[in-house]
Design an enzyme around this catalytic site. Structure first.
Site, PDB file in Angstrom:
ATOM      1  N   ASP A 525       0.721  -1.021  -0.042  1.00 51.13           N
ATOM      2  CA  ASP A 525      -0.063   0.104  -0.053  1.00 51.13           C
ATOM      3  C   ASP A 525       0.862   1.279  -0.033  1.00 51.13           C
ATOM      4  OD1 ASP A 525      -1.709   2.022   0.399  1.00 51.13           O
ATOM      5  OD2 ASP A 525      -2.590   1.191   2.141  1.00 51.13           O
ATOM      6  N   HIS A 526       1.041   1.992  -1.084  1.00 46.57           N
ATOM      7  CA  HIS A 526       1.832   3.003  -1.299  1.00 46.57           C
ATOM      8  C   HIS A 526       1.545   4.238  -0.320  1.00 46.57           C
ATOM      9  CE1 HIS A 526       5.151   4.823  -3.037  1.00 46.57           C
ATOM     10  NE2 HIS A 526       5.190   4.325  -4.294  1.00 46.57           N
ATOM     11  N   ARG A 527       0.413   4.135   0.331  1.00 44.11           N
ATOM     12  CA  ARG A 527       0.189   5.300   1.421  1.00 44.11           C
ATOM     13  C   ARG A 527       1.052   5.187   2.399  1.00 44.11           C
ATOM     14  NH1 ARG A 527      -6.322   4.554   1.851  1.00 44.11           N
ATOM     15  NH2 ARG A 527      -5.421   2.434   2.087  1.00 44.11           N
TER      16      ARG A 527
END
Length: 553
Positions: A525-527
């Site tokens: 999850d790039h967040r």
């Protein structure tokens, strides 16, 4: 109604909004007390048993929910009450709850037996009253009262109309429909045999015949038609694909129209329907059975025009038969609905990116083989057991990958609570190994085996299915070389594990040698996880796999 208590659908966890009734452990008339097992409830993850927790009267009076029903949290499943509470009070209580009062009625409560007597098993309590013969059709004020009473019953419109015409009190019917709804067949069950013969609709299909037809290889349309006509499908030979019985096979059972000789015989012996001379001659010339013609003359006399209309209808081309359905519609289970909702949200709202590396397994596989050869009486270690231990240690080394995304911020865990995806019939679950970084490979192997067995037996607890911080999904046993897994929110990553394979590689001295390799793909999850963090985790994982002896401690 102070002595009447509800059995409601419980809420196990904040995410639970509904549950499906898997099995009842009680029956109307059963005596219950605190701790009595009431019903098995299937949620999106588990099947758990609901016990009688708080104070409630000791006799089950009605079971509103049927096996297979999906009920919202807080919805009414059943009713308990003291023995002295009347059936009318129970009906009024259910009516106030918006439910017809005839759902799963209870037989009259028997007097309490002496302490020395053997208790009567709940399974012998009859759930349906004996059929009640219908009286002559009512009239006047009695009819008005009957119509008003039937209007308060949870019944289909057709059943209610028939009951009003036949003078049947639907409050005595045992509803076999959804949520105890009284159907036309239930209304017929209360009518005497003579009335059934005069009814315009066929008598109800025997339950054993419906159950037998359910096991026959037939199309859904053909099965419904056979049940409506009371046809035993097990006696038919299907002409469809694989011997499947179709609507055409049922239509072949209908008798053919009478020929001229049969019609002439009927006219001669006086058994033919009342008809005029011109109508009889015309019917004889065209081989038409007058019994199939509706007369419009006085006292239903068949006229020549009636015969001409029947001939024109017979000459019209038949409507094309309904195309047989070439599929079976499988209803969505609570688990499948939850998986669909969660993963749809994951792919639509989480920015995934993927990192893939190859792990060298030669040293690990050699150690595993040696350990399994020395411990013949112990459960054999698998490559997955070593890999789970390596993942736990890699997450301990790179805690930035052991995270959840929340609206309040990034939740980074101190302990590694490792989830393992376990496939079940109709879905999958992810039981949790808590504090996996503190457990050796043998302890992890034992816990994985126990959790997998519980998962397949639907015996996992809510605690064993919640609180995971990272998931491993292994499809290597199915021969899958490499795949991209979907993140299980709110977790920040998931590791997809492929199969071990032999592959030619360049050796340290420049030659070619074969090595055992395994591809693993990290979905991030790039967040919450950047590329550098994902790469650091995979580098730590490779370090532990290359040093398999360190995984034993």
């Amino acid at each position: 109604m102070a002595n009447i208590h509800r059995i409601n659908m419980p809420q196990w966890g904040l995410e639970m909004t509904e549950g499906t009734i898997a099995a009842w452990h009680i029956a109307p008339g059963s005596t219950i007390e605190k701790g009595t097992e009431l019903v098995d409830i299937e949620t999106s993850k588990i099947v758990s048993t609901m016990d009688a927790m708080g104070p409630m009267p000791g006799v089950v009076r009605r079971l509103v929910g049927q096996v297979g029903d999906t009920v919202a949290v807080g919805g009414l499943l059943g009713v308990t009450a003291d023995p002295e509470v009347s059936e009318a009070e129970i009906d009024a209580f259910l009516a106030a709850a918006g439910i017809g009062g005839t759902a799963a009625p209870v037989a009259p409560v028997a007097p309490v037996a002496p302490a020395s007597a053997e208790p009567t098993p709940a399974s012998v309590v009859s759930e349906a009253p004996a059929p009640v013969s219908a009286a002559a059709p009512p009239s006047g004020e009695e009819l008005v009262r009957l119509i008003a009473a039937n209007a308060a019953v949870n019944a289909s419109p057709v059943a209610r109309r028939h009951a009003n015409r036949a003078g049947i009190d639907l409050s005595q019917a045992s509803g076999s429909g959804r949520n105890g709804r009284v159907s036309l067949e239930d209304a017929f069950a209360l009518a005497p045999a003579a009335e059934l013969k005069q009814a315009s609709l066929p008598p109800p299909l025997p339950r054993h015949l419906a159950e037998r037809n359910a096991g026959v290889h037939a199309s859904p349309v053909a099965r419904r038609l056979a049940n409506r006509r009371a046809i035993d499908l097990s006696a038919l030979t299907g002409t469809g694909r694989g011997g499947r019985i179709s609507v055409a096979d049922l239509d072949a059972l209908r008798p053919r129209a009478a020929g001229p000789a049969q019609v002439a015989t009927a006219v001669a012996d006086g058994s033919a329907k009342r008809a005029g001379p011109a109508a009889r001659k015309l019917a004889l010339d065209h081989g038409l059975d007058l019994e199939q013609v509706t007369g419009t003359g006085p006292r239903n006399l068949v006229l020549k025009g009636d015969v001409l209309e029947s001939i024109r209808n017979a000459q019209q081309p038949e409507a094309p038969a309904q195309q047989e359905e070439d599929f079976e519609l499988i209803p969505l289970t609570a688990m499948r609905k939850a998986i669909a909702a969660s993963l749809t949200q994951s792919k639509q709202t989480i920015p995934h990116f993927y990192l893939t590396v190859d792990l060298q397994l030669d040293a690990l596989m050699a150690l595993r083989q040696a350990i399994n050869a020395q411990n013949e009486g112990r459960r054999k270690l698998s490559i997955n057991d070593f890999l789970m231990r390596a993942v736990a240690l890699a997450l301990r080394d790179v805690p930035a990958a052991n995270v959840h995304f929340t609206d309040a911020g990034i939740k980074q865990f101190r302990g590694v609570h490792l989830c393992l995806a376990v496939a079940l019939e109709g879905g999958l679950v992810t039981p949790v190994i808590r504090d996996a970084e503190r457990k050796g490979v043998f302890a992890i192997a034992d816990e994985i085996a126990d959790l997998a067995e519980r998962a397949r037996g639907r015996r996992l607890t809510r605690e064993q299915l919640s609180g995971g911080s990272f998931t491993v999904s292994n499809l290597g046993m199915f021969g899958i070389r490499q795949f991209d897994a979907v993140i299980n929110p709110p977790q920040g990553a998931i590791l997809a594990v492929g199969s071990a394979r032999r592959e030619a590689c360049e050796g340290a001295q420049g030659g070619v040698e074969f090595r055992s390799l395994m591809s693993v793909t990290l979905s991030c999850d790039h967040r919450v996880i950047d590329g550098a963090v994902g790469a650091a985790f995979l580098a730590a994982l490779r370090k532990w796999v290359d040093r398999p002896y360190a995984l034993l401690g």
